[in-house]
Design a protein around this motif. Structure first.
Motif, PDB file in Angstrom:
ATOM      1  N   SER A 256       0.827  -1.213   0.000  1.00 21.13           N
ATOM      2  CA  SER A 256       0.000   0.000   0.000  1.00 21.13           C
ATOM      3  C   SER A 256       0.857   1.257   0.000  1.00 21.13           C
ATOM      4  O   SER A 256       0.417   2.317  -0.458  1.00 21.13           O
ATOM      5  CB  SER A 256      -0.939   0.004   1.210  1.00 21.13           C
ATOM      6  N   VAL A 259       1.082   2.471  -3.461  1.00 23.07           N
ATOM      7  CA  VAL A 259      -0.169   3.101  -3.913  1.00 23.07           C
ATOM      8  C   VAL A 259      -0.288   4.503  -3.327  1.00 23.07           C
ATOM      9  O   VAL A 259      -0.583   5.468  -4.038  1.00 23.07           O
ATOM     10  CB  VAL A 259      -1.382   2.245  -3.511  1.00 23.07           C
ATOM     11  N   PHE A 260      -0.060   4.636  -2.026  1.00 19.81           N
ATOM     12  CA  PHE A 260      -0.162   5.940  -1.378  1.00 19.81           C
ATOM     13  C   PHE A 260       0.878   6.912  -1.936  1.00 19.81           C
ATOM     14  O   PHE A 260       0.601   8.101  -2.103  1.00 19.81           O
ATOM     15  CB  PHE A 260       0.016   5.793   0.133  1.00 19.81           C
ATOM     16  N   SER A 261       2.079   6.404  -2.231  1.00 17.21           N
ATOM     17  CA  SER A 261       3.111   7.270  -2.803  1.00 17.21           C
ATOM     18  C   SER A 261       2.659   7.821  -4.151  1.00 17.21           C
ATOM     19  O   SER A 261       2.892   8.995  -4.462  1.00 17.21           O
ATOM     20  CB  SER A 261       4.424   6.489  -2.976  1.00 17.21           C
ATOM     21  N   SER A 262       2.023   6.989  -4.945  1.00 16.21           N
ATOM     22  CA  SER A 262       1.533   7.430  -6.250  1.00 16.21           C
ATOM     23  C   SER A 262       0.456   8.498  -6.105  1.00 16.21           C
ATOM     24  O   SER A 262       0.440   9.497  -6.839  1.00 16.21           O
ATOM     25  CB  SER A 262       0.986   6.236  -7.038  1.00 16.21           C
ATOM     26  N   ILE A 263      -0.439   8.312  -5.153  1.00 19.28           N
ATOM     27  CA  ILE A 263      -1.513   9.280  -4.934  1.00 19.28           C
ATOM     28  C   ILE A 263      -0.963  10.608  -4.420  1.00 19.28           C
ATOM     29  O   ILE A 263      -1.367  11.692  -4.863  1.00 19.28           O
ATOM     30  CB  ILE A 263      -2.560   8.710  -3.954  1.00 19.28           C
ATOM     31  N   ILE A 264      -0.026  10.533  -3.466  1.00 17.84           N
ATOM     32  CA  ILE A 264       0.594  11.755  -2.934  1.00 17.84           C
ATOM     33  C   ILE A 264       1.300  12.526  -4.043  1.00 17.84           C
ATOM     34  O   ILE A 264       1.206  13.755  -4.130  1.00 17.84           O
ATOM     35  CB  ILE A 264       1.579  11.395  -1.802  1.00 17.84           C
ATOM     36  N   LEU A 266       0.568  12.513  -7.175  1.00 15.44           N
ATOM     37  CA  LEU A 266      -0.438  13.085  -8.070  1.00 15.44           C
ATOM     38  C   LEU A 266      -1.051  14.343  -7.475  1.00 15.44           C
ATOM     39  O   LEU A 266      -1.209  15.363  -8.153  1.00 15.44           O
ATOM     40  CB  LEU A 266      -1.535  12.048  -8.348  1.00 15.44           C
ATOM     41  N   VAL A 267      -1.372  14.300  -6.178  1.00 15.86           N
ATOM     42  CA  VAL A 267      -2.066  15.417  -5.524  1.00 15.86           C
ATOM     43  C   VAL A 267      -1.119  16.586  -5.252  1.00 15.86           C
ATOM     44  O   VAL A 267      -1.454  17.743  -5.519  1.00 15.86           O
ATOM     45  CB  VAL A 267      -2.722  14.939  -4.212  1.00 15.86           C
ATOM     46  N   TRP A 278      -2.363   2.931 -13.270  1.00 15.56           N
ATOM     47  CA  TRP A 278      -3.631   2.689 -12.594  1.00 15.56           C
ATOM     48  C   TRP A 278      -4.013   1.210 -12.655  1.00 15.56           C
ATOM     49  O   TRP A 278      -4.585   0.666 -11.709  1.00 15.56           O
ATOM     50  CB  TRP A 278      -4.728   3.562 -13.199  1.00 15.56           C
ATOM     51  N   ILE A 281      -2.007  -0.427  -9.983  1.00 14.32           N
ATOM     52  CA  ILE A 281      -2.595  -0.196  -8.662  1.00 14.32           C
ATOM     53  C   ILE A 281      -3.745  -1.170  -8.419  1.00 14.32           C
ATOM     54  O   ILE A 281      -3.892  -1.744  -7.337  1.00 14.32           O
ATOM     55  CB  ILE A 281      -3.080   1.265  -8.534  1.00 14.32           C
TER      56      ILE A 281
END
Length: 298
Positions: A256, A259-264, A266-267, A278, A281
């Protein structure tokens, strides 16, 4: 007649509670992702030894303060196990930070997150856990998802850092086995994290004697604080996950962090992910769900 205490224990350890206990790793994953982002930013100001020192020192202060406030004892009958855990975990941390500093972040994280694979192998030999084929396949599927997500590449000039990054994954697996062993002995989470922070701080301070020490300003100090706080929360959640959760499920949930690194990214950094990322993920999440359902009892 079965006593009420026995009934309580049976309820506590019912298989339906395993995913909830293992979900502590999801919390750890988020804060480890945050720590990685802070480390990458901090590498512009500090050496790997300094980053490890400040990360551990901040964690030590926080954990010690919490333990004092809760009036928890610092003495332990398992100091040797704490030494083993801190040695393997501390060296793994130093190698991981070195890899983050000298490799693309995606490559460094991928190499470090081979630890669940090593953990599964180590648990099989140390604790005689024998996962069946569906679980092994799900863990391998999760690793494939990690590789697809990060698309890691190492050129010839980065091979040394790459080898150290892979070693960090192996040593992290060794550290997790020690955490699991202390969990079986009912060693409190707080104490495990305290001794890890204490011994790693001492080791990193010794390493700093052989390198330049850089000054701390407001910006770099904020980064260091972020590393320490995020790492401490992540370490507590990780320790709880390995103490109370299913070993192989926790190993799968460790992905995870990717996954969280990818979201951070992106944001916060406006890094748009391609379709393949994606899909990767989705593969990782799917693998985690499968692992949750098919993990063997221990």
């Amino acid at each position: 007649m079965i006593s009420s205490e026995t009934e309580k224990n049976k309820t506590t350890w019912h298989p339906a509670t395993w995913p909830l206990r293992s979900a502590w790793m999801l919390i750890a994953g988020f804060f480890f992702a945050a720590m990685g982002a802070f480390v990458k930013a901090g590498s512009e100001y500090f050496s790997s030894a300094e980053l490890v020192f400040y990360r551990s020192a901040v964690g030590l202060v926080v954990i010690a303060a919490i333990m004092l406030a809760r009036r928890q004892t610092f003495s332990t009958p398992y100091f040797k196990l704490h030494m083993y855990r801190s040695l393997s975990g501390g060296v793994a941390l130093a190698l991981y930070f070195y890899a983050i500093t000298h490799l693309p972040l995606a490559t460094a994280v991928t190499l470090n997150y081979t630890s669940p694979m090593f953990l599964g192998l180590l648990m099989t030999f140390v604790f005689k856990e024998k996962p069946h084929l569906p679980l092994v396949v799900s863990l391998l599927l999760g690793f494939v998802g990690v590789v697809l997500l990060l698309h890691p590449t190492i050129n010839q000039s980065q091979w040394f850092a790459g080898v150290l990054g892979l070693c960090s994954g192996f040593l992290a697996g060794v550290a997790f086995v020690n955490v699991k062993a202390m969990g079986k002995l009912n060693e409190p989470d707080w104490r495990v994290v305290f001794y890890f922070s204490l011994l790693t701080t001492i080791g990193a301070a010794a390493a700093m004697l052989f390198s330049d020490i850089h000054p701390v300003n407001i910006r770099s100090g904020g980064i260091l604080l972020g590393i320490g706080v995020a790492a401490t929360i992540a370490q507590l959640a990780l320790t709880r996950a390995h103490r109370t959760g299913k070993t192989m499920v926790v190993g799968s949930f460790a992905y995870s962090t990717i996954v969280f690194s990818s979201i951070i990214a992106l944001v916060l950094f406006d890094e748009a992910l391609p379709l393949m990322s994606w899909i990767a993920i989705g593969i990782i999440i799917f693998a985690g769900i499968i692992a949750t359902r098919v993990a063997p009892a221990n």
